[in-house]
Design a protein around this motif. Structure first.
Motif, short mmCIF file in Angstrom:
data_model
loop_
_atom_site.label_atom_id
_atom_site.label_comp_id
_atom_site.label_asym_id
_atom_site.label_seq_id
_atom_site.Cartn_x
_atom_site.Cartn_y
_atom_site.Cartn_z
N ALA A 112 0.86 -1.19 0.00
CA ALA A 112 0.00 0.00 0.00
C ALA A 112 0.89 1.24 0.00
O ALA A 112 1.80 1.37 0.83
CB ALA A 112 -0.91 -0.01 1.21
N GLY B 117 1.49 -4.41 7.41
CA GLY B 117 0.22 -3.72 7.65
C GLY B 117 -0.87 -4.68 8.04
O GLY B 117 -0.99 -5.78 7.47
N VAL C 92 -4.60 -6.40 8.59
CA VAL C 92 -5.66 -6.73 7.65
C VAL C 92 -6.90 -5.94 8.02
O VAL C 92 -7.36 -5.97 9.17
CB VAL C 92 -5.96 -8.24 7.67
CG1 VAL C 92 -7.09 -8.57 6.71
CG2 VAL C 92 -4.70 -9.03 7.32
N PHE D 12 -8.79 -5.25 -1.20
CA PHE D 12 -8.10 -4.05 -1.71
C PHE D 12 -8.78 -3.46 -2.95
O PHE D 12 -8.20 -2.61 -3.62
CB PHE D 12 -6.63 -4.36 -2.03
CG PHE D 12 -5.86 -4.91 -0.87
CD1 PHE D 12 -5.42 -4.07 0.13
CD2 PHE D 12 -5.61 -6.26 -0.77
CE1 PHE D 12 -4.71 -4.58 1.22
CE2 PHE D 12 -4.91 -6.77 0.31
CZ PHE D 12 -4.46 -5.93 1.31
N PHE E 190 -10.50 0.82 2.76
CA PHE E 190 -9.15 0.58 3.29
C PHE E 190 -8.72 1.74 4.18
O PHE E 190 -8.20 1.53 5.28
CB PHE E 190 -8.17 0.38 2.12
CG PHE E 190 -6.75 0.17 2.54
CD1 PHE E 190 -6.30 -1.06 2.96
CD2 PHE E 190 -5.85 1.24 2.54
CE1 PHE E 190 -4.98 -1.24 3.35
CE2 PHE E 190 -4.54 1.06 2.93
CZ PHE E 190 -4.09 -0.18 3.34
N GLY F 283 -6.48 1.20 7.32
CA GLY F 283 -5.43 0.50 6.58
C GLY F 283 -4.09 1.20 6.71
O GLY F 283 -4.00 2.43 6.81
N GLU F 284 -3.04 0.42 6.73
CA GLU F 284 -1.69 0.94 6.95
C GLU F 284 -0.87 0.82 5.68
O GLU F 284 -1.02 -0.13 4.89
CB GLU F 284 -1.01 0.18 8.08
CG GLU F 284 -1.75 0.31 9.41
CD GLU F 284 -1.27 -0.64 10.47
OE1 GLU F 284 -1.56 -0.41 11.65
OE2 GLU F 284 -0.61 -1.64 10.11
N LYS F 285 0.02 1.78 5.50
CA LYS F 285 0.86 1.79 4.30
C LYS F 285 2.01 0.78 4.47
O LYS F 285 2.41 0.46 5.58
CB LYS F 285 1.42 3.18 4.05
CG LYS F 285 2.42 3.65 5.08
CD LYS F 285 3.06 4.99 4.70
CE LYS F 285 2.03 6.09 4.65
NZ LYS F 285 2.66 7.41 4.39
N ARG G 277 4.01 -2.96 3.23
CA ARG G 277 3.70 -4.35 2.92
C ARG G 277 2.53 -4.82 3.77
O ARG G 277 2.46 -4.54 4.96
CB ARG G 277 4.91 -5.24 3.19
CG ARG G 277 6.08 -4.99 2.25
CD ARG G 277 7.25 -5.91 2.59
NE ARG G 277 8.32 -5.79 1.63
CZ ARG G 277 9.45 -6.49 1.66
NH1 ARG G 277 9.63 -7.37 2.66
NH2 ARG G 277 10.37 -6.32 0.74
N GLN G 278 1.64 -5.56 3.12
CA GLN G 278 0.42 -5.98 3.79
C GLN G 278 0.51 -7.43 4.26
O GLN G 278 1.19 -8.27 3.66
CB GLN G 278 -0.77 -5.82 2.84
CG GLN G 278 -1.00 -4.39 2.39
CD GLN G 278 -1.29 -3.46 3.56
OE1 GLN G 278 -2.24 -3.67 4.31
NE2 GLN G 278 -0.46 -2.43 3.72
N PHE H 163 -2.34 0.60 -4.56
CA PHE H 163 -1.86 -0.72 -4.17
C PHE H 163 -0.99 -1.30 -5.29
O PHE H 163 -1.45 -1.47 -6.42
CB PHE H 163 -3.03 -1.67 -3.90
CG PHE H 163 -3.96 -1.19 -2.82
CD1 PHE H 163 -3.55 -1.16 -1.50
CD2 PHE H 163 -5.24 -0.76 -3.13
CE1 PHE H 163 -4.40 -0.73 -0.50
CE2 PHE H 163 -6.10 -0.32 -2.14
CZ PHE H 163 -5.68 -0.30 -0.83
N GLN I 11 -3.84 -12.46 10.45
CA GLN I 11 -4.32 -11.46 11.39
C GLN I 11 -4.84 -12.12 12.67
O GLN I 11 -4.64 -11.60 13.78
CB GLN I 11 -5.43 -10.61 10.76
CG GLN I 11 -5.81 -9.39 11.57
CD GLN I 11 -4.64 -8.46 11.79
OE1 GLN I 11 -3.94 -8.08 10.84
NE2 GLN I 11 -4.39 -8.07 13.04
#
Length: 653
Positions: free
Chosen positions: A152, A165, A167, A173, A179, A184-186, A188-189, A205, A264
């Motif tokens: 992200a 990041g 879930v 996405f 998100f 949602g966090e910036k 790598r997810q 994304f 998660q």
């Protein structure tokens, strides 16, 4: 497709043209007067009549010219955007009265810049080119048996204790607004995209697949679905989560995360970062390589004739369950930290070999060879050699020993808890016990005692080792003495002595053989003359019988002669009495001469006249000798009587 694309572009222009033709032109406003109004009302019908009375080709040509000149720009003028079925429209707003906050990349509330909302397939009006820039991006496709990773480019900052990041609900996405609104966090997810097609705002994304893995310092294999074969087990190391507790080497088992596919849930339930106790069994799993590192290793196999004693480095605080009688180590229940009291039996077991160690203990009899000539396949006796002993007589010699031991399945955990491994049992217990016993025993016996009475030394050693190993929960099946290697000079002496003894035995044997041969010869000779002996013995018996018969016959004849003589004497007495002795004698003489035909006159008479008598006598004797003694009629001749050949007439034929 090109045809339909052209129609999609022309259709909005046609609609605009139709609206323009059907609309009455606007007249400039002025202050109306009654005259003007009346004139206008009168002129309007005339104008309409003129328009409708125009030739048909004039409107047709006008429409054609209008389409050719203005149609290409009508969509641009009206802000029309057409998005294809496998496209996503990414919107960039060029200017706005509102600006993005510092540090933000995606606009949610109409700010200038990249917009969170994308355009789905279809026509969209109002996106005028002077205000908006529309980028048509293809949909994201995740191939079969692959996963997609997400980076992200905007969102909340990831907390420092995490690297991925969290879930959030965002329809995989595809809904960027959700998100952001869900936190949602910036970066790598944590979640991954599974096989399928997704309409994702690729400006927000960045999707990593096997096609572009190399540009992100990854390999296509990392984007494949993780597969664990049926006879293997996956050992997991997580790269995110709460740090492992102090004193532990692996994270405890967390439930509900479906073999780390629901990352998660693992994080929310306190999953630890690093090596995990839980393993992944056979199957295919969608695992995030940024979150999981999995190593596929073979299952732990316990062969036939062995048990596996588990030494676990993780688990609950060990609680000794070995009992009061076992004071040389601790045994714990299955799942606790320490040596498990229950061994693993023959088969394959999905164990995490990074947190557990399995010691194989043979439950069959094993032979440990104290020699360098050969070794067992198990390898426990690789460092064992023949024992070097010093006898009481001062000689040194090498002694090979073969020790057979057995460890019961229930005793295997005790042995491992006490000594750590089977190799330690051999090196630290068995070798000292056997070696020290034979060294001590050699101080009490000579080499000859070992050579001559080795069975006794072997029995004594077996009893001693049996008692010594029993305290270590090991059964000593037997102790065997192998090759004994005394010094060469002693061996030469023993050899000479043995040769002398054997020679003595040979001589004795030969003497016995000679004696027996003599006996054989004697017996053979006796056997050979036995017939003669029997014949002689029988001859003696026959002779005795003949002698007895002869004696009997002689006695009979004597009796007969005596009786005859007595009869003749009686007759003679009677004759003498009757005739007188001289007369009776002359009578008897004449009877004999007559019965015997005795010649009274000689056949040859020799006279002495003139010497011729001797010659005449010799001639007469020659003639007489040539004359048959017996006449043709069987009578005795005179010559035979003269020669004394008196033959009984009764015996002549």
């Amino acid at each position: 497709m090109a045809k339909y694309s052209f129609l999609r572009k022309c259709l909005p222009l046609t609609v605009l043209l139709r609206a323009a033709i059907g609309t009455t032109p606007t007249v400039a406003k002025s202050e109306p007067t009654a005259i003007n109004n009346i004139q206008t009302q009168q002129a309007a019908p005339k104008l309409q009549m003129q328009v409708f009375n125009l030739p048909f080709w004039i409107p047709l040509i006008s429409v054609t010219v209008f389409i050719l000149l203005l149609a290409p720009h009508m969509g641009w003028i009206g802000g029309l955007i057409a998005i294809g079925e496998r496209e996503v429209g990414i919107v960039t707003k060029k200017f706005s009265s509102k600006s993005l906050l510092a540090g933000r990349l995606i606009a949610l509330n109409g700010e200038a810049g990249l917009q969170a909302d994308t355009l789905p397939p279809g026509w969209h009006f109002g996106y005028f080119p002077w205000q908006y820039s529309i980028q048509k991006a293809p949909v994201v496709v995740i191939p079969q048996d692959e996963i997609g990773l997400i980076v992200a480019n905007d969102g909340a900052a990831i907390p420092p204790q995490r690297i991925l990041g969290k879930v959030v609900k965002s329809d995989n996405f595809q809904n960027a607004r959700k998100f952001f609104t869900n936190g949602g966090e910036k970066g790598r997810q944590l979640t991954v995209l599974t096989t399928g097609t997704y309409r994702i705002n690729t400006a927000l994304f960045e999707v990593i697949t096997s096609k572009n893995a190399a540009s992100h310092d990854m390999t296509p294999a990392q984007l494949k679905v993780c597969t664990v074969k049926r006879d293997r087990v996956g050992i997991v190391t997580t790269l995110d989560g709460v740090p492992i507790e102090e004193g532990e080497i692996a994270g405890a088992v967390i439930s509900g995360h479906d073999n780390f596919q629901n990352a998660q849930t693992f994080m929310d339930r306190g999953g630890r970062r690093g090596l995990q106790e839980q393993v992944i069994l056979s199957g295919s799993w969608n695992l995030n390589p940024w979150f999981i590192r999995m190593e596929s290793v073979p299952m732990t196999e316990i062969p036939i004739g062995y048990v596996g004693v588990v030494i676990s480095y993780v688990g609950k605080s060990h609680d000794d369950v070995s009992g009061e009688s076992f004071t040389h180590g601790n045994l714990v229940n299955k799942g606790d930290k320490g040596v498990w009291i229950e061994p693993l039996h023959t088969g394959k077991h999905p164990l995490n070999t990074e947190i557990m160690k399995v010691e194989l203990v043979p439950t069959t009899n094993i032979v440990l060879n104290f020699t360098s000539r050969f070794k067992g396949e198990h390898g426990y006796d690789a460092s064992l050699n023949a024992l070097k002993l010093l006898a009481v007589d001062g000689f040194t010699f090498d002694l090979e020993v073969f020790q057979i031991i057995h460890v019961g399945a229930t005793d295997a955990p005790k042995v491992i808890s006490r000594l750590g491994s089977m190799q330690n049992l051999v090196d630290q217990v068995l070798r000292p016990i056997v070696a020290n016993y034979f060294r001590n025993s050699a101080q009490e016996y000579t080499i000859l005692d070992f050579l001559i009475a080795r069975s006794e030394r072997q029995t004594e050693a077996a009893d001693h080792v049996l008692q010594a190993l029993r305290t270590y929960d090991v059964q000593a099946v037997d102790t065997l003495i192998g090759l004994i290697s005394p010094p060469p000079e002693l061996m030469q002496t023993l050899t000479d002595r043995k040769i002398a003894e054997e020679q003595e035995k040979t001589y004795v044997t030969q003497r016995i053989a000679q004696t027996q041969r003599q006996e054989l010869v004697r017996e053979t000779a006796l056997a050979d003359i036995q017939k003669e002996v029997v014949t002689a013995e029988e001859g003696v018996k026959i002779a005795k019988l003949h002698a007895a018969a002869a004696v009997g016959q002689a006695n009979g004849e004597a009796e007969s002669i005596r009786l005859t003589g007595d009869a003749k004497a009686d007759a003679y007495k009677a004759g003498v009495n009757a005739l007188g002795s001289q007369a009776y004698t002359a009578l008897q003489l004449m009877q004999v001469i007559g019965d015997r035909q005795v010649r009274v006159v000689p056949d040859v008479a020799v006279s002495g006249t003139n010497g011729g008598g001797l010659l005449d006598a010799m001639m007469g004797m020659m003639v007489w000798n040539q004359t048959p003694s017996v006449t043709e009629n069987g009578k005795i001749s005179i010559g035979a009587i003269a020669k004394g050949q008196i033959v009984d007439d009764s015996q002549t034929p």
